[in-house]
Write a protein that holds these residues in place. Structure first.
Motif, mmCIF file in Angstrom:
data_model
loop_
_atom_site.group_PDB
_atom_site.id
_atom_site.type_symbol
_atom_site.label_atom_id
_atom_site.label_comp_id
_atom_site.label_asym_id
_atom_site.label_seq_id
_atom_site.Cartn_x
_atom_site.Cartn_y
_atom_site.Cartn_z
ATOM 1 N N PRO A 1 56.729 -36.410 136.785
ATOM 2 C CA PRO A 1 55.318 -36.760 136.561
ATOM 3 C C PRO A 1 54.985 -38.211 136.868
ATOM 4 C CG PRO A 1 56.490 -36.556 134.469
ATOM 5 C CD PRO A 1 57.447 -36.141 135.536
ATOM 6 N N ALA A 2 53.728 -38.430 137.212
ATOM 7 C CA ALA A 2 53.208 -39.783 137.422
ATOM 8 C C ALA A 2 53.121 -40.499 136.082
ATOM 9 C CB ALA A 2 51.831 -39.714 138.078
ATOM 10 N N ARG A 3 53.509 -41.753 136.069
ATOM 11 C CA ARG A 3 53.534 -42.507 134.819
ATOM 12 C C ARG A 3 52.376 -43.491 134.685
ATOM 13 N NH1 ARG A 3 56.387 -39.526 131.627
ATOM 14 N NH2 ARG A 3 58.364 -38.928 132.548
ATOM 15 N N SER A 4 51.508 -43.509 135.665
ATOM 16 C CA SER A 4 50.357 -44.403 135.595
ATOM 17 C C SER A 4 49.086 -43.570 135.726
ATOM 18 C CB SER A 4 50.433 -45.453 136.709
ATOM 19 O OG SER A 4 50.452 -44.822 137.975
ATOM 20 N N GLY A 5 47.935 -44.245 135.675
ATOM 21 C CA GLY A 5 46.674 -43.523 135.807
ATOM 22 C C GLY A 5 45.975 -43.339 134.478
ATOM 23 N N PRO A 6 44.730 -42.879 134.531
ATOM 24 C CA PRO A 6 43.872 -42.817 133.341
ATOM 25 C C PRO A 6 44.391 -41.924 132.223
ATOM 26 C CG PRO A 6 42.586 -42.538 135.350
ATOM 27 C CD PRO A 6 44.023 -42.485 135.751
ATOM 28 N N VAL A 7 45.158 -40.863 132.550
ATOM 29 C CA VAL A 7 45.524 -39.903 131.504
ATOM 30 C C VAL A 7 46.711 -40.364 130.671
ATOM 31 C CG1 VAL A 7 44.615 -37.955 132.810
ATOM 32 C CG2 VAL A 7 47.041 -38.524 132.984
ATOM 33 N N VAL A 8 47.281 -41.524 130.953
ATOM 34 C CA VAL A 8 48.414 -42.000 130.149
ATOM 35 C C VAL A 8 48.137 -43.367 129.530
ATOM 36 C CG1 VAL A 8 50.150 -40.687 131.411
ATOM 37 C CG2 VAL A 8 49.527 -42.952 132.229
ATOM 38 N N GLN A 9 46.868 -43.736 129.431
ATOM 39 C CA GLN A 9 46.549 -45.104 129.025
ATOM 40 C C GLN A 9 46.556 -45.338 127.523
ATOM 41 O OE1 GLN A 9 42.916 -46.144 131.023
ATOM 42 N NE2 GLN A 9 43.952 -46.678 132.915
ATOM 43 N N THR A 10 46.023 -44.418 126.744
ATOM 44 C CA THR A 10 45.940 -44.633 125.292
ATOM 45 C C THR A 10 46.505 -43.433 124.547
ATOM 46 O OG1 THR A 10 43.758 -43.606 125.017
ATOM 47 C CG2 THR A 10 43.795 -45.944 125.646
ATOM 48 N N ARG A 11 46.867 -43.660 123.291
ATOM 49 C CA ARG A 11 47.404 -42.570 122.475
ATOM 50 C C ARG A 11 46.365 -41.468 122.268
ATOM 51 N NH1 ARG A 11 52.251 -43.462 120.057
ATOM 52 N NH2 ARG A 11 53.031 -45.595 119.985
ATOM 53 N N GLU A 12 45.090 -41.871 122.142
ATOM 54 C CA GLU A 12 44.028 -40.885 121.935
ATOM 55 C C GLU A 12 43.901 -39.965 123.146
ATOM 56 O OE1 GLU A 12 43.719 -44.146 121.404
ATOM 57 O OE2 GLU A 12 43.569 -44.163 119.214
ATOM 58 N N ILE A 13 43.949 -40.543 124.349
ATOM 59 C CA ILE A 13 43.861 -39.739 125.568
ATOM 60 C C ILE A 13 45.085 -38.840 125.697
ATOM 61 C CG2 ILE A 13 43.868 -39.841 128.097
ATOM 62 C CD1 ILE A 13 42.154 -42.370 127.878
ATOM 63 N N TYR B 1 45.149 -34.625 125.815
ATOM 64 C CA TYR B 1 45.725 -33.807 126.876
ATOM 65 C C TYR B 1 46.862 -32.927 126.375
ATOM 66 C CZ TYR B 1 42.908 -35.818 130.571
ATOM 67 O OH TYR B 1 41.852 -36.173 131.365
ATOM 68 N N ILE B 2 47.631 -33.393 125.402
ATOM 69 C CA ILE B 2 48.685 -32.547 124.828
ATOM 70 C C ILE B 2 48.058 -31.311 124.177
ATOM 71 C CG2 ILE B 2 50.406 -32.387 122.985
ATOM 72 C CD1 ILE B 2 51.144 -35.304 123.597
ATOM 73 N N VAL B 3 46.970 -31.503 123.431
ATOM 74 C CA VAL B 3 46.282 -30.377 122.788
ATOM 75 C C VAL B 3 45.744 -29.411 123.844
ATOM 76 C CG1 VAL B 3 44.259 -29.727 121.406
ATOM 77 C CG2 VAL B 3 45.710 -31.647 120.684
ATOM 78 N N ARG B 4 45.090 -29.957 124.872
ATOM 79 C CA ARG B 4 44.533 -29.104 125.935
ATOM 80 C C ARG B 4 45.620 -28.324 126.648
ATOM 81 N NH1 ARG B 4 40.551 -32.317 129.791
ATOM 82 N NH2 ARG B 4 40.303 -30.242 130.621
#
Length: 217
Positions: A175-187, A191-194
């Motif tokens: 997996p990609a380790r950068s980008g918007p979906v890995v920036q904060t714990r809330e995000i 995504y884990i829930v989704r």
């Protein structure tokens, strides 16, 4: 006879209550276990030599990859430069009004960053992960490719890898380790829930969960 009715009703109520509690516990274990697996696979990078690296599509704007797609392309470029794969497959169709497909935008970016054009195959179909993986599996069968590294976002990796394996590819996730979906714990939690819900839905129905807009469908 009527004297036995309250006891009978009480016994039936206890059985139903126990069954309900049991079903609830099983559901919690299944959902919780799936969420833990999504999290575990998200944290791993199983990079190894394979026939193809598959970059799952995400939004592009007039041929320019979105931040999400660019993070995936950078990951695939690294795999290619390490010599782990000879070919990169970019995936994804176009939305209404788009000039480029997601796959074309990805291929152009890779060419601009030094990957020979004949080492990239763009698969210009798929508006969700399942459709994309079906198209990749058909291509792999034609080219006699057996193994793949799936390049997507961390939280998406388990479901995408599961679909690829179900379609006959020996697949791992990088997996990609950068980008918007890995920036904060809330995000990340969102995504884990989704993805937990989407993976359970896929396992039950073998149909895609329509999570459009971020390449997680």
């Amino acid at each position: 006879m009527s004297a036995h009715h309250p006891a009978h009703r009480s016994r039936t109520g206890r059985i139903l209550s126990r069954a309900l509690v049991g079903a609830l516990l099983v559901a919690i274990l299944v959902v919780g276990g799936t969420a833990i697996r999504v999290w575990q696979v998200a944290r791993a990078d199983d990079r190894q030599p394979v026939d193809i690296a598959v970059v799952l599509g995400a939004a592009q704007y007039h041929g320019k990859p979105s931040d999400i797609l660019e993070a995936r392309l950078e990951q695939a470029l690294g795999l290619y430069e390490e010599g782990l794969t000879d070919y990169i497959v970019t995936v994804g169709g176009r939305k209404a009004g788009d000039t480029y497909t997601e796959a074309q935008a990805g291929k152009n970016w890779l060419v601009e960053n030094g990957v020979p054009r004949d080492k990239i195959v763009d698969v210009d179909v798929g508006t969700d992960t399942l459709g994309s993986m079906q198209a990749v599996a058909e291509l792999a069968e034609q080219r006699r490719w057996d193994s793949a590294l799936i390049v997507s976002d961390p939280w998406h990796s388990l479901r995408a890898r599961t679909m690829a394996n179900d379609m006959g590819l020996e697949a791992w996730a990088s997996p990609a380790r950068s980008g918007p979906v890995v920036q904060t714990r809330e995000i990340q939690m969102k995504y884990i829930v989704r993805e937990t819900g989407a993976l359970l839905y896929y396992r039950l129905t073998h149909a895609p969960a329509e999570l459009n807009g971020d390449g997680l469908g």
